[in-house]
Design a protein around this motif. Structure first.
Motif, mmCIF file in Angstrom:
data_model
loop_
_atom_site.group_PDB
_atom_site.id
_atom_site.type_symbol
_atom_site.label_atom_id
_atom_site.label_comp_id
_atom_site.label_asym_id
_atom_site.label_seq_id
_atom_site.Cartn_x
_atom_site.Cartn_y
_atom_site.Cartn_z
ATOM 1 N N ASP A 193 14.916 10.932 76.901
ATOM 2 C CA ASP A 193 16.059 11.775 76.600
ATOM 3 C C ASP A 193 16.386 12.620 77.827
ATOM 4 O O ASP A 193 15.505 13.281 78.386
ATOM 5 C CB ASP A 193 15.749 12.686 75.407
ATOM 6 C CG ASP A 193 16.926 13.607 75.091
ATOM 7 O OD1 ASP A 193 17.900 13.126 74.491
ATOM 8 O OD2 ASP A 193 16.860 14.791 75.482
ATOM 9 N N ILE A 194 17.625 12.584 78.252
ATOM 10 C CA ILE A 194 18.053 13.319 79.451
ATOM 11 C C ILE A 194 19.003 14.435 79.040
ATOM 12 O O ILE A 194 20.033 14.188 78.408
ATOM 13 C CB ILE A 194 18.758 12.390 80.458
ATOM 14 C CG1 ILE A 194 17.808 11.277 80.917
ATOM 15 C CG2 ILE A 194 19.266 13.184 81.653
ATOM 16 C CD1 ILE A 194 18.469 10.253 81.817
ATOM 17 N N ASP A 195 18.651 15.648 79.400
ATOM 18 C CA ASP A 195 19.522 16.804 79.203
ATOM 19 C C ASP A 195 20.500 16.834 80.379
ATOM 20 O O ASP A 195 20.111 17.111 81.519
ATOM 21 C CB ASP A 195 18.677 18.079 79.168
ATOM 22 C CG ASP A 195 19.525 19.337 78.956
ATOM 23 O OD1 ASP A 195 20.763 19.238 79.059
ATOM 24 O OD2 ASP A 195 18.942 20.399 78.694
ATOM 25 N N VAL A 196 21.749 16.512 80.117
ATOM 26 C CA VAL A 196 22.739 16.399 81.192
ATOM 27 C C VAL A 196 22.922 17.728 81.917
ATOM 28 O O VAL A 196 23.066 17.767 83.146
ATOM 29 C CB VAL A 196 24.083 15.887 80.635
ATOM 30 C CG1 VAL A 196 25.147 15.853 81.734
ATOM 31 C CG2 VAL A 196 23.918 14.489 80.028
ATOM 32 N N ASP A 197 22.900 18.842 81.198
ATOM 33 C CA ASP A 197 23.039 20.154 81.841
ATOM 34 C C ASP A 197 21.958 20.376 82.891
ATOM 35 O O ASP A 197 22.225 20.883 83.997
ATOM 36 C CB ASP A 197 22.971 21.278 80.796
ATOM 37 C CG ASP A 197 24.206 21.321 79.904
ATOM 38 O OD1 ASP A 197 25.223 20.695 80.277
ATOM 39 O OD2 ASP A 197 24.160 21.972 78.845
ATOM 40 N N SER A 198 20.724 19.989 82.566
ATOM 41 C CA SER A 198 19.626 20.213 83.509
ATOM 42 C C SER A 198 19.771 19.320 84.739
ATOM 43 O O SER A 198 19.445 19.727 85.862
ATOM 44 C CB SER A 198 18.280 19.960 82.831
ATOM 45 O OG SER A 198 18.084 18.576 82.563
ATOM 46 N N ILE A 199 20.280 18.098 84.529
ATOM 47 C CA ILE A 199 20.517 17.190 85.652
ATOM 48 C C ILE A 199 21.563 17.781 86.594
ATOM 49 O O ILE A 199 21.396 17.789 87.822
ATOM 50 C CB ILE A 199 20.992 15.814 85.136
ATOM 51 C CG1 ILE A 199 19.855 15.065 84.456
ATOM 52 C CG2 ILE A 199 21.589 14.984 86.266
ATOM 53 C CD1 ILE A 199 18.878 14.428 85.394
ATOM 54 N N VAL A 200 22.644 18.276 86.030
ATOM 55 C CA VAL A 200 23.724 18.850 86.836
ATOM 56 C C VAL A 200 23.225 20.073 87.596
ATOM 57 O O VAL A 200 23.489 20.233 88.796
ATOM 58 C CB VAL A 200 24.928 19.210 85.943
ATOM 59 C CG1 VAL A 200 25.970 19.999 86.747
ATOM 60 C CG2 VAL A 200 25.564 17.946 85.357
ATOM 61 N N THR A 201 22.491 20.936 86.914
ATOM 62 C CA THR A 201 21.978 22.155 87.553
ATOM 63 C C THR A 201 21.047 21.819 88.712
ATOM 64 O O THR A 201 21.157 22.385 89.809
ATOM 65 C CB THR A 201 21.229 23.025 86.527
ATOM 66 O OG1 THR A 201 22.129 23.412 85.502
ATOM 67 C CG2 THR A 201 20.658 24.271 87.189
ATOM 68 N N THR A 223 31.964 19.864 78.994
ATOM 69 C CA THR A 223 31.237 19.955 77.732
ATOM 70 C C THR A 223 29.746 20.139 77.988
ATOM 71 O O THR A 223 29.143 19.377 78.746
ATOM 72 C CB THR A 223 31.448 18.679 76.895
ATOM 73 O OG1 THR A 223 32.845 18.462 76.723
ATOM 74 C CG2 THR A 223 30.780 18.813 75.534
ATOM 75 N N GLY A 224 29.152 21.153 77.367
ATOM 76 C CA GLY A 224 27.733 21.418 77.546
ATOM 77 C C GLY A 224 26.889 20.773 76.462
ATOM 78 O O GLY A 224 27.395 20.179 75.509
ATOM 79 N N ASN A 225 25.586 20.858 76.650
ATOM 80 C CA ASN A 225 24.610 20.393 75.675
ATOM 81 C C ASN A 225 24.743 18.898 75.373
ATOM 82 O O ASN A 225 24.551 18.456 74.238
ATOM 83 C CB ASN A 225 24.718 21.196 74.370
ATOM 84 C CG ASN A 225 23.474 21.042 73.508
ATOM 85 O OD1 ASN A 225 22.374 20.865 74.023
ATOM 86 N ND2 ASN A 225 23.649 21.088 72.195
#
Length: 353
Positions: A193-201, A223-225
């Motif tokens: 599972d990949i948290d897209v927000d964390s990848i972007v940050t 869009t977040g989360n």
């Protein structure tokens, strides 16, 4: 009109021979000396050599006639124009005379094989050139240090240049390893599972120093989360490559934006810059390994020429794609489109515009 028109092929060729032919995976035709198709493989592929049951290519008709007259088997590689395009099929033809004036024409499509051969040749030529440049520079700089041993300032200057060339060589080797891993697959690496927000940050943090050196502001929105299934390090590497590219080809004191959204079960991560843009004629080739729109400028920025190829392979390996929009002088937008869930039907979710 052929003199064989009144006779079915089954009367001219044994049923055993036809049964054997029907088991072949290749496309084949039984034709008469005028090129009229009398029998063909059940799943014969249309390469444009037969039109309405008749061989149309003049060169191929000559070969069929030659095989029928001489009784000799002919093998030949040839190119046939594709219909409605300027591209060509590369075909390997086997032409063998049969009884009763019939000729067996077997067709093997070598188009993809020849394309891959060309890609491999280009890759070897490109990688040889890319490795030769920093290795040659390291050798020359080492010689320069030897001659400047009594000049500490010059020694420091050359040592700095050696470090830069070594870093460039290291980046190239790392990118080659990453690309090879993507193309061959890495056994044992499972999806997570990949948290897209964390990848972007994390990707934005990784390129922050490069952005500050050009006074470029990185802004994040959308869009977040959002979450998706995949290989986190690969997706992170792809996004980092897009951000690095955007910064390298942007004007100073501009913005690079990262946007995220969910469309029909597909997570879209876009990187938008206000840079020099890419000419329309180059857009189809920018994902090729080592392809550079402006080679001189690319080498000035220190890129390896593999970044966009890595992005493409990451997206493909996740069942997605990378699209690009660009206009010279106005900037470029790269969008990674990754299915939210791998190996499952996409959901009907839709993000509001």
């Amino acid at each position: 009109m052929s003199s064989l028109d009144n006779f079915p092929v089954s009367a001219l060729i044994s049923s055993d021979a036809l049964n054997i032919l029907s088991t072949l995976s290749q496309t084949w035709y039984v034709v008469d000396v005028l090129g009229q198709v009398r029998e063909s493989a059940p799943s014969a592929v249309d390469y444009g050599i037969v039109v309405l049951g008749q061989v149309e290519d003049r060169n191929l008709l000559d070969l069929i006639d030659q095989a029928a007259v001489t009784g000799n088997r002919i093998e030949r590689e040839t190119s046939i124009p594709r219909t409605r395009t300027h591209a060509e099929h590369t075909l390997y033809l086997r032409i063998a005379p049969l009884r009763n004036g019939l000729v067996l024409l077997m067709v093997e499509d070598l188009t993809e094989e020849r394309r891959l051969d060309a890609v491999r040749r280009d890759f070897v030529a490109n990688i040889s050139h890319e490795l030769k440049t920093p290795v040659g520079a390291l050798s020359l700089l080492a010689e320069a240090i030897e001659t400047a041993v009594d000049d500490p300032e010059m020694v420091q200057h050359f040592a700095h240049r050696i470090r830069r060339e070594a870093e460039r060589l290291s980046e190239l080797v790392i990118d080659l390893i990453d690309l090879s891993s993507l193309q061959t697959g890495t056994p044992g690496v499972s999806f997570e599972d990949i948290d897209v927000d964390s990848i972007v940050t994390e990707a934005c943090d990784d390129v922050q120093m490069l952005a500050k050196s050009k006074r470029i502001e990185i802004v994040v929105g959308g869009t977040g989360n959002l979450h998706l299934e995949g290989r986190r390090e690969q997706v992170l590497s792809a996004l980092r490559n897009l951000l690095t590219n955007a910064i390298h080809y942007s004007h100073e004191s501009t913005r690079v934006a990262v946007g995220t959204r969910l469309v029909d079960g597909v997570v879209e991560i876009s990187v938008v810059d206000q840079g020099i843009g890419i000419p329309a004629a180059e857009l189809e080739r920018i994902f090729e390994r080592f392809y550079r729109v402006d080679p001189a400028r690319s080498r000035d920025t220190g890129g390896t020429g593999l970044g966009l190829s890595i992005v493409k392979h990451v997206c493909v390996s996740h069942g997605g794609e990378c699209t690009v929009w660009s206009k010279v002088g106005h900037g470029t937008t790269f969008t990674m489109r990754l299915p939210k869930t791998l190996n499952q039907p996409l959901t009907a979710e839709k993000e509001n515009a």
